[in-house]
Design an enzyme around this catalytic site. Structure first.
Site, PDB file in Angstrom:
ATOM      1  N   ASP A   3      -6.864  -7.679  14.039  1.00 47.19           N
ATOM      2  CA  ASP A   3      -6.588  -8.692  14.417  1.00 47.19           C
ATOM      3  C   ASP A   3      -7.378  -9.343  15.522  1.00 47.19           C
ATOM      4  O   ASP A   3      -7.835 -10.565  15.634  1.00 47.19           O
ATOM      5  CB  ASP A   3      -5.162  -8.722  14.732  1.00 47.19           C
ATOM      6  CG  ASP A   3      -4.702  -7.658  15.419  1.00 47.19           C
ATOM      7  OD1 ASP A   3      -5.518  -7.091  16.076  1.00 47.19           O
ATOM      8  OD2 ASP A   3      -3.546  -7.327  15.640  1.00 47.19           O
TER       9      ASP A   3
ATOM     10  N   ASP B 256       0.630  -1.102   0.027  1.00 49.03           N
ATOM     11  CA  ASP B 256      -0.070   0.103   0.035  1.00 49.03           C
ATOM     12  C   ASP B 256       0.794   1.164   0.060  1.00 49.03           C
ATOM     13  O   ASP B 256       0.434   2.454   0.390  1.00 49.03           O
ATOM     14  CB  ASP B 256      -0.916  -0.043   1.194  1.00 49.03           C
ATOM     15  CG  ASP B 256      -2.227  -0.568   0.922  1.00 49.03           C
ATOM     16  OD1 ASP B 256      -2.460  -1.287   0.027  1.00 49.03           O
ATOM     17  OD2 ASP B 256      -2.919  -0.933   1.981  1.00 49.03           O
TER      18      ASP B 256
END
Length: 533
Positions: free
Chosen positions: A289, A136
């Site tokens: 996460d 990214d």
């Protein structure tokens, strides 16, 4: 009041004015102290003592469990079936599951070669593994460097995919989610995830995949982090002490008792079926996460933590980077707790005890109470009792409980026990940021979704960067002076001086030391170049 009304409007000396103002403030303080300050402070002390007891019980419980696990607990390969995967002459490498290795990165100029090289060096049948670099990066130079590195490994026969997006929606969660949408991923059974500064050993997959192959109830296998720069400076040693407790105790206890713990976002292998059943990656918080782990657990999937399997990575070595990381790690869980509380309550697939463990132990005590009580009690309320001697804190609450909690936290890093005083002072300073971030997460305030990638220096460039920074010191008001730390330090210093002059609580030594710690950090004198001891 006649005495004050007779005071001249135009005093002859500045000293006279100062004395009058001091007397007026003294009278005002005495008038509001008994009816307002004392009752409020007593309530604050009661609440802080209650939170301290909750945290104390949690720490003692985990201390007992980890002791029993170490003494009598069965090793992972005894609790779960584990057999090494072997070749099949008839079907060849098809007997091995397909593994996807994802490496999300963002402008990782210093470490991209380390992480890509480590992933490409994983030992696994070459036709049964796909390396996926999710870049990214917004810097075109870095993006080109990463692309060339991927091409270099592809020329060596490695099945490596270089994937980019035209936006950064969802940050890391968005990148991982997009990465799973590519057609070639459909043939994969498992996905290993490594952040850009993580370097797994070549046998990583051989030590994790067999657990998932032979135990269909397992959704995640998590490895431990190993810090390559823990000895770089005093600040990294402090971080190591905090994180070692997390990995040595919290993760091990969760894995051994409820088969649940928070996924650390990296150095783990997911069963793709479990990931998909849980709803995939979501970017609603900054702890994607943990979000995924909680949702997968509520679907009935079990997790396994392998403390003996360590993956090298890097700790933040500047205070600015560490502050941003801690904001994300404190704000995200609190915000996730707010969003998932009722979802956990209504879940019908897990037992009541597991719900209690997730809500009370995992979220409320560890992610909310621990941060708030550390700052509010030890840096605000306890010093305030020096100014208000009518309110006393019992010795068991001011000394015994925090001492036991500190010792239980520090046992995870025996080699740093001699630094425990520095660690206490440093953690109390950091609790200011963690408490602020926790309230931002609970209230969904302005910076709730702030995501700033933790700066990494890489193994090779650390010393060069340090030398360069020392040669060219820079001072910028916004970067160096931290006003919240300085204000808190001034408050503690004032309370310490008051205790020396008028107090009876005798907290002055702690107050001066803690004020000094706040001043050091407030003036920007802790970071990469603090010498280690």
């Amino acid at each position: 009041m006649d005495r004050f009304s007779s005071t001249t409007l135009f005093p002859d000396t500045l000293a006279g004015t100062r004395d009058d103002l001091t007397e007026q403030w003294t009278v005002i303080w005495e008038q509001i102290k008994a009816p307002l300050i004392v009752p409020l402070l007593r309530i604050a002390v009661f609440l802080c003592l209650l939170m301290s007891i909750l945290l104390f019980i949690e720490r003692v419980y985990m201390g007992i469990v980890i002791t029993l696990v170490k003494m009598f607990g069965r090793k992972p390969d005894k609790r779960y079936k584990w057999e090494s995967l072997k070749d099949d002459v008839e079907i060849g490498n098809s007997c091995y599951p397909m593994v996807l290795v994802q490496i999300p990165m963002y402008n990782e100029k210093e470490v991209y070669q380390l992480s890509i090289g480590a992933a490409c060096g994983l030992s696994w049948p070459s036709d049964r593994i796909i390396i996926q670099v999710l870049d990214d990066s917004t810097d075109p130079i870095i993006k080109n460097l990463v692309s060339m590195e991927c091409q270099r490994w592809a020329s060596k026969g490695i099945d490596i995919k270089y994937e980019i997006r035209d936006n950064r929606n969802g940050y890391k969660a968005g990148a991982l989610k997009e990465g799973l949408k590519h057609p070639y991923v459909k043939q994969c059974d498992y996905v290993a995830i490594f952040d850009a500064d993580f370097q797994p050993e070549p046998d990583f997959l051989w030590r994790t995949i067999p657990f998932l192959v032979h135990n269909p109830q397992l959704g995640l296998v998590q490895a431990r982090w190993k810090f390559v720069n823990a000895d770089e400076c005093l600040m990294t040693r402090m971080q190591e002490m905090s994180l070692d407790y997390h990995f040595t105790v919290e993760q091990e206890v969760g894995s051994s008792t409820y088969a649940f713990f928070g996924f650390n976002g990296t150095a783990g292998v997911w069963r793709i079926a479990a990931l998909e059943e849980a709803g995939g990656w979501k970017d609603r918080t900054t702890v994607e996460d943990m979000d995924l782990a909680v949702r997968a657990s509520l679907k009935g999937w079990k997790f396994l933590y392998l403390s003996a399997l360590k993956v090298k990575n890097e700790l933040p070595s500047t205070f600015k980077a560490y502050r941003y990381q801690q904001h994300r790690w404190s704000c995200g869980p609190a915000n996730l707790f707010r969003k998932m509380f009722m979802e956990i309550i209504r879940n019908k697939k897990v037992t009541l005890w597991k719900k209690i463990h997730v809500i009370y132990s995992f979220f409320f005590v560890r992610k909310v109470v621990a941060h708030i009580v550390t700052f509010v009690f030890y840096c605000v309320v306890l010093p305030a009792t020096v100014l208000v001697p009518e309110v006393e804190v019992p010795k068991w609450g001011a000394v015994y409980i925090p001492s036991i909690i500190t010792i239980l936290n520090a046992v995870g890093t025996p080699r740093s026990l001699h630094l425990i005083i520095f660690w206490i002072l440093f953690e109390n300073v950091m609790s200011l940021h963690r408490t602020k971030a926790t309230f931002i997460g609970l209230l969904e305030a302005g910076r709730v979704n702030e995501w700033i990638v933790t700066e990494k220096l890489g193994d090779v460039l650390k010393m060069k960067s340090a030398i360069k920074a020392v040669k060219k010191p820079r001072f910028r008001f916004g970067d160096r002076l931290l006003l919240l730390e300085l204000a808190t330090g001034a408050y503690l210093f004032f309370c310490g001086c008051y205790d020396v002059a008028f107090g009876k609580n005798h907290y002055f030594l702690y107050l001066f030391l803690q004020a000094f710690a706040f001043f050091i950090i407030g003036f920007g004198h802790i970071g990469t170049f603090v010498p280690n001891s």
